[in-house]
Design an enzyme around this catalytic site. Structure first.
Site, PDB file in Angstrom:
ATOM      1  N   GLY A 349       2.237  -8.747  -5.699  1.00 21.16           N
ATOM      2  CA  GLY A 349       3.296  -7.845  -6.121  1.00 21.16           C
ATOM      3  C   GLY A 349       3.680  -6.906  -4.995  1.00 21.16           C
ATOM      4  O   GLY A 349       3.061  -6.871  -3.934  1.00 21.16           O
ATOM      5  N   GLY A 352       7.000   0.625  -4.254  1.00 16.96           N
ATOM      6  CA  GLY A 352       7.230   1.685  -3.296  1.00 16.96           C
ATOM      7  C   GLY A 352       5.984   2.083  -2.538  1.00 16.96           C
ATOM      8  O   GLY A 352       6.055   2.607  -1.422  1.00 16.96           O
ATOM      9  N   LYS A 370      -4.505  -3.580  -2.106  1.00 18.50           N
ATOM     10  CA  LYS A 370      -3.240  -2.862  -1.996  1.00 18.50           C
ATOM     11  C   LYS A 370      -3.128  -2.279  -0.589  1.00 18.50           C
ATOM     12  O   LYS A 370      -3.896  -1.405  -0.206  1.00 18.50           O
ATOM     13  CB  LYS A 370      -3.141  -1.764  -3.052  1.00 18.50           C
ATOM     14  CG  LYS A 370      -1.837  -0.973  -2.962  1.00 18.50           C
ATOM     15  CD  LYS A 370      -1.588  -0.111  -4.191  1.00 18.50           C
ATOM     16  CE  LYS A 370      -2.526   1.055  -4.267  1.00 18.50           C
ATOM     17  NZ  LYS A 370      -2.177   1.973  -5.359  1.00 18.50           N
ATOM     18  N   ASP A 468       1.024   9.459 -14.684  1.00 19.54           N
ATOM     19  CA  ASP A 468       1.929   8.305 -14.591  1.00 19.54           C
ATOM     20  C   ASP A 468       1.462   7.182 -15.512  1.00 19.54           C
ATOM     21  O   ASP A 468       1.357   6.022 -15.111  1.00 19.54           O
ATOM     22  CB  ASP A 468       2.023   7.811 -13.147  1.00 19.54           C
ATOM     23  CG  ASP A 468       3.299   6.992 -12.909  1.00 19.54           C
ATOM     24  OD1 ASP A 468       4.205   7.054 -13.754  1.00 19.54           O
ATOM     25  OD2 ASP A 468       3.384   6.315 -11.873  1.00 19.54           O
TER      26      ASP A 468
END
Length: 648
Positions: A349, A352, A370, A468
């Site tokens: 994936g 931002g 990541k 979030d």
């Protein structure tokens, strides 16, 4: 001498005459037509009617005549759009909706990546004021707001054909701050992002420009070189041009001219000497050299400044890691990260924050890596994520297994979640998901998320506020157990602190608690995560609506308020229920808990500990909450009700 020049001119004339390919010699001139005798766009190459010869257009540009309108199918699922204007000079054409509701047609609109035409898009200029919007298509976010108020802010564009009295569907640029909504602030949910046509309108009474949605969508097609008729031409070093006379594309090969040797010319008086030429060339070279040196110095200084800033940032990161050695997981070098991801071969994936790659640790454990794209920044998000999640060990929080903190190259390693995020399942229209996510499974997922947030608020040494909570940040393991992820904007505070201060609003529009962007609703605290959790639960429940309830955009946009009215009036919730009694009880419980969580004022919301108790109890023991969609005044008058909820 004269005969030699005449021979040269004749040779150039012969070699530069355009030549048609053999395939074009037998083609007759292509027709030029209209669907209406006196009106409507002219249909010519690349557009073609169904019965026109194949070489007279392209299949993707095939148009149909219906009721004197020129219709085109932009994609396999788009249906027919009427064409308003075709501009062959600039290779553009406009389409519209006969029902005057173009946004409704574009909600599920996609054009294939190999299509020869595409939506004309310039993006949204974030450096200019919103009133300087372009007369093209922009990437906008659709919000479903429960309010009767007419918005008049420059960056908020109402969609009247999707709205009903008391409710507003609006389109806003992605960079719009929630604080730009005029008060009293509405409750808004996100429908998604799509390209919508935007135009500027001048308001003479206010002497200013505002942006509004256009009812015409502008599309454009690529240059002729991308058309199949020109592929062999451009590959063979030729040029492809359109011949208006025969309404066809033609290939013009580049001539190969061999210039015969000419005797040295006799210069007349006043000719430019070799000395002047040398001086001119030398001056030009000096100018270019000076310009190159100046540019090199500029980039060298900029690189040095960035290098100094990165060194300072790396010192900050290293100091944090040294101060928290007992809390952070295994540290890897960037070379190790490359080996773990097999050279970043399989991407899972992108966002931002950077990109996520699939990998495997030396012990064979599959992981998700990541790689942060803002590694040249101040490292705050990296420090925040490693420092926060590195000390967490809970079954409903994703586990951080390692990290890399080399200067300019930072990455974090998580346990791999094979079923990706919850968002993929609740937003999918695949009916096979119903078997995977029955109401009992949804109930367990919601309970797991609630327990994970409760652990963040109460189970750690310091209270962790996530800020979030949304479907994208809920990952699912192989048994579909939920795990909370992405702590980039999380904040630590002591358990005794009921109020914290933040410098700017954080989170995602549609899930942000009102007090995060407006202090008039109360102070920011752990109750802000409770609000986001409530909106998440309503979205999960809303994904199981029956087809009859989702047939119109009105019901889709204001599902939470419709559900509340159904509960108050004792009506059925209109959800997909297989085991009627058991499923209905679970759905009612989830809705009541969610409505408690999205109360406008933090004091009216339960704590996550109380939320877990409510979810693990029976629906008949729950008290109906106040109306969270009422005005701020009526909501504020209910401040005594949550005391019962906190202790329930």
């Amino acid at each position: 001498m004269d005969s030699l020049l005449l021979l040269l001119l004749f040779f150039l004339l012969v070699t530069t005459v355009p030549s048609k390919s053999a395939a074009d010699d037998h083609h007759v001139d292509c027709p030029v037509s209209r669907c209406s005798r006196d009106d409507g766009p002219v249909v010519q190459f690349p557009f073609r009617l169904k019965d026109d010869p194949l070489h007279c257009g392209h299949p993707q540009f095939e148009v149909f005549c219906s009721k004197n309108m020129t219709m085109i199918q932009l994609s396999s699922s788009s249906g027919l759009f009427p064409i308003l204007i075709i501009d062959y000079e600039w290779r553009k054409f406009d389409v519209y909706d006969t029902n005057d509701c173009l946004p409704r047609r574009l909600l599920n609109f996609t054009i294939s990546s190999n299509s020869l035409f595409h939506v004309h898009n310039s993006g949204w200029n974030s450096y200019s004021h919103y009133t300087e919007c372009p007369d093209v298509s922009a990437n906008l976010t659709l919000l479903n707001c429960s309010t009767a108020q007419n918005f008049n802010a420059a960056s908020i564009m109402p969609i009247s054909c999707l709205s009903v009295p008391g409710h507003q569907v609006v389109a806003v640029p992605p960079s719009t701050s929630i604080t730009e909504f005029p008060g009293p602030l509405p409750t808004c949910g996100t429908l998604g992002q799509l390209y919508l046509p935007v135009r500027r309108v001048y308001l003479p009474n206010f002497n200013e420009h505002l942006c509004e949605l256009d009812d015409v969508l502008l599309l454009e097609w690529e240059s002729w070189d991308y058309f199949p008729q020109c592929q062999n031409c451009t590959a063979g070093r030729g040029r492809c041009e359109f011949n208006n006379t025969i309404n066809q594309l033609e290939c013009y090969p580049y001539p190969r001219v061999r210039i015969p040797q000419m005797p040295p010319p006799q210069h007349p008086k006043g000719h430019i000497s070799t000395r002047h030429i040398i001086i001119g060339v030398s001056s030009a070279c000096c100018f270019v050299l000076i310009w190159v040196v100046a540019v090199a110095i500029f980039f060298h200084v900029k690189q040095q400044r960035n290098s100094i800033e990165e060194k300072e940032n790396q010192i900050k990161v290293e100091k944090f890691l040294n101060d928290h050695k007992s809390h952070v997981p295994t540290r890897y070098s960037y070379a190790d990260i490359k080996k773990i991801t097999n050279g970043f071969k399989k991407k899972l994936g992108e966002g931002g924050f950077g990109s996520v790659f699939r990998g495997k640790l030396p012990n064979g454990v599959p992981v998700a890596v990541k790689v942060l794209s803002d590694s040249k920044g101040n490292g705050d998000d990296f420090v925040n994520e490693v420092g926060t999640i590195g000390r967490i060990h809970h079954v409903n929080v994703v586990r951080l297994l390692g990290f890399s903190a080399e200067a300019g190259k930072r990455a974090v390693i998580y346990e791999l979640m094979p079923n990706r995020s919850l968002e993929k399942f609740i937003s999918s229209k695949d009916q096979s998901n119903n078997a995977l996510f029955d109401w009992e499974k949804l109930d367990n997922i919601v309970k797991g998320i609630a327990k994970g947030i409760e652990y963040l608020h109460q189970g750690c040494e310091q209270r962790i506020l996530h800020f979030d909570i949304k479907p994208h940040n809920i990952l699912l393991d192989h048994d579909f157990n939920p795990k909370i992820s992405d702590f980039g904007v999380a904040k630590l505070c002591s358990k005794e602190d009921s109020i914290i201060s933040i410098t700017a609003a954080r989170g995602t529009v549609g899930y942000i608690a009102p007090e995060v962007f407006n202090g008039n609703f109360g102070s920011v605290s752990h109750k802000s995560d409770v609000y986001s959790f409530g909106m998440l639960v309503l979205e999960i429940v809303g994904a199981r609506k029956e087809a009859a309830l989702t047939s119109g955009i009105t019901n889709e946009a204001y599902f939470p308020e419709l559900i509340y009215k159904c509960l108050i009036q004792g009506e059925a919730l209109g959800l997909e229920l297989i085991n009627m009694d058991e499923d209905a009880e679970i759905a009612k419980k989830l809705v009541i808990v969610a409505l408690w969580c999205i109360q406008w004022y933090p004091v009216n919301r339960p704590s996550m500990k109380a939320v877990v108790r409510m979810l693990e109890g029976a629906s008949e023991n729950l008290i109906m909450p106040p109306n969270p969609f009422a005005s701020a005044t009526s909501t504020q008058s209910q401040t005594e009700q949550p005391k019962t909820t906190e202790s329930s």
